[in-house]
Enzyme design. Structure first.
Site, PDB file in Angstrom:
ATOM      1  N   ARG A  68      42.827  35.131  34.727  1.00  0.00           N
ATOM      2  CA  ARG A  68      42.087  34.351  35.733  1.00  0.00           C
ATOM      3  C   ARG A  68      41.303  33.205  35.095  1.00  0.00           C
ATOM      4  NH1 ARG A  68      36.889  35.998  38.388  1.00  0.00           N
ATOM      5  NH2 ARG A  68      36.686  34.726  40.269  1.00  0.00           N
ATOM      6  N   HIS A 113      41.948  29.388  36.264  1.00  0.00           N
ATOM      7  CA  HIS A 113      40.913  28.644  36.979  1.00  0.00           C
ATOM      8  C   HIS A 113      40.501  27.382  36.237  1.00  0.00           C
ATOM      9  CE1 HIS A 113      39.413  31.594  40.228  1.00  0.00           C
ATOM     10  NE2 HIS A 113      40.672  31.861  39.912  1.00  0.00           N
ATOM     11  N   HIS A 152      49.536  38.907  40.577  1.00  0.00           N
ATOM     12  CA  HIS A 152      48.689  39.879  41.257  1.00  0.00           C
ATOM     13  C   HIS A 152      49.087  41.308  40.921  1.00  0.00           C
ATOM     14  CE1 HIS A 152      46.624  37.510  44.723  1.00  0.00           C
ATOM     15  NE2 HIS A 152      45.819  37.727  43.715  1.00  0.00           N
ATOM     16  N   TRP A 174      46.438  45.607  43.721  1.00  0.00           N
ATOM     17  CA  TRP A 174      47.659  45.276  44.443  1.00  0.00           C
ATOM     18  C   TRP A 174      48.782  46.271  44.121  1.00  0.00           C
ATOM     19  CZ3 TRP A 174      44.146  41.715  42.926  1.00  0.00           C
ATOM     20  CH2 TRP A 174      43.800  40.693  43.814  1.00  0.00           C
ATOM     21  N   ASP A 204      49.160  36.921  50.240  1.00  0.00           N
ATOM     22  CA  ASP A 204      50.233  37.788  49.739  1.00  0.00           C
ATOM     23  C   ASP A 204      51.284  37.989  50.825  1.00  0.00           C
ATOM     24  OD1 ASP A 204      48.951  38.323  47.241  1.00  0.00           O
ATOM     25  OD2 ASP A 204      47.680  39.799  48.228  1.00  0.00           O
TER      26      ASP A 204
END
Length: 424
Positions: free
Chosen positions: A106, A110, A239, A271, A300
């Site tokens: 992440r 980002h 994910h 997930w 999703d």
């Protein structure tokens, strides 16, 4: 707005806010971090860290200009491939100790995901330029909790001063994918860092998890980055790693049967069942949607509701190799968005990251190859040959580099020939 407060990822959310393990006792740790709370600046983190091993903390030196009192940032061109390789090993060790794969992915995404292809000037275009290390950008709602990722890797940055933050973020992200069982990412390094917080992008460039029209929002956001439908779906597959925490992103359950015991800090909603393993199960789970303990965000669900996205999502659910191939390409492309490289062609360290061994390329065991002619062997004979094969150190998972049975046959034939000569 609520939608702004709930934004928590890259690639349509992509990865949830971080889950720090209990074993990772770090200074300045803040649990249940919300976007509205003040975040410590990287300057404060540096002051709390050991002194740098070099007077050059990144690839910019801040120099006074004459007697004017002004300060200018001068890019340094001394990225060290050896430091990149060593830092990669330290990141692997960090991953093994703290299970921080999702938050490192992440972090890299980002930093890169703010890129706007319609802005030509660097660094106004955003992208992978290390700007996420500054407090003003860390305070963006989509970046809630990422200060913890900085705390995790700051000691590595201190140890290797000739690596920029931009490179370190992307190195950590790619390494986390690979160490979780994912594909090797064709990365290059040599990214320059922005020099100050005034060069950070404005808030709002990262995707929401629950926009009014998920397919349109995904396309608006990722087309702006220069990515296409296939890349959107492939990146969404990340994910498969991580969990979402409602106190950070506004999404997910506080705890499920899959997350209540960790690893790492317990809680959140994942997930997938094995949320530290990178594979294609994410696509299978969101297609079936049978397990209430697994998270499915609006973005999703859009992967199987939108007809163009569905083509790729269905393919990836059925073919993990295809997913890995497309994901590796998309991840590498994302990590380069908006980056300014020195040297311009970048620096590669991929040739030594996963050495090819003889065992990996040797011919696998096939019992029938050791029979005479082309007759099918009995199960008893197959078991006997396999036992002899394993007796020499081979196995179906560890092929032998040479044909030992052929050598044995040659030896026996030679002994028989010598014996016949003696008898005659």
């Amino acid at each position: 707005m609520m939608a702004e407060r709930l934004s928590s990822s890259v690639a349509h959310c992509l990865l949830p806010a971080p889950n720090l393990p209990r074993a990772a006792a770090l200074p300045h740790r803040r649990s249940r971090l919300s976007p509205s709370r003040s975040l410590p600046s990287v300057t404060a983190l540096l002051l709390a860290s050991p002194p740098l091993a070099s007077p050059i903390p990144c690839r910019f030196q801040r120099l006074a200009v004459g007697g004017t009192g002004r300060v200018m940032s001068v890019p340094c061109t001394d990225t060290d491939p050896a430091q990149l390789r060593s830092a990669r090993e330290d990141i692997k060790e960090l991953l093994n100790k703290t299970f921080c794969h999702p938050i490192l992915v992440r972090l890299g995404w980002h930093d890169a995901g703010t890129y706007n292809k319609n802005i030509e000037e660097w660094p106004k275009c955003g992208g992978a330029n290390g700007s996420l290390r500054f407090e003003i950008e860390l305070k963006h709602a989509a970046n809630a909790g990422l200060v913890n990722a900085l705390k995790l890797i700051q000691p590595i940055k201190d140890k290797y001063p000739n690596i920029t933050y931009a490179d370190l973020f992307q190195l950590a992200s790619a390494t986390a994918i690979e160490e979780a069982g994912g594909p090797q990412i064709p990365m290059k390094y040599g990214r320059l860092d922005v020099s100050g917080p005034e060069q950070c992008p404005e808030e709002g460039r990262l995707p929401d998890a629950g926009p009014r029209s998920p397919p349109d929002h995904l396309r608006d956001t990722f087309y702006r980055m220069g990515l296409n439908d296939k890349e959107i779906v492939a990146l969404s597959g990340a994910h498969t790693l991580g969990r979402s925490r409602p106190d950070r992103s506004g999404w997910g359950k506080p705890e499920t049967k899959y997350t209540k015991d960790g690893p790492g800090a317990p809680g959140g909603q994942s997930w997938t069942v094995q949320w530290l393993k990178f594979d294609n199960i994410y696509f299978k789970e969101i297609k079936e949607r049978k397990d209430e303990d697994l998270l499915v965000l609006p973005t999703d669900a859009a992967l199987f509701e939108d007809p163009n996205f569905k083509v790729y999502a269905t393919k990836y659910a059925e073919d993990q190799d295809a997913f890995f191939k497309d994901y590796a390409e998309a991840h590498a492309k994302l990590s380069n968005l908006g980056a300014k490289f020195d040297p311009p062609e970048g620096i590669s360290i991929a040739d030594d990251s996963k050495p090819v061994t003889a065992a990996a390329t040797a011919e696998p065991f096939v019992a029938a190859k050791y029979s005479y002619g082309k007759k099918e062997l009995s199960e008893t004979m197959k078991a006997k040959i396999r036992a002899e094969y394993e007796g020499f150190g081979g196995s179906p998972d560890k092929p032998l580099n040479s044909n030992y049975f052929l050598n044995i046959m040659i030896l026996i034939a030679g002994l028989a020939f010598v014996t016949s000569l003696i008898v005659n």
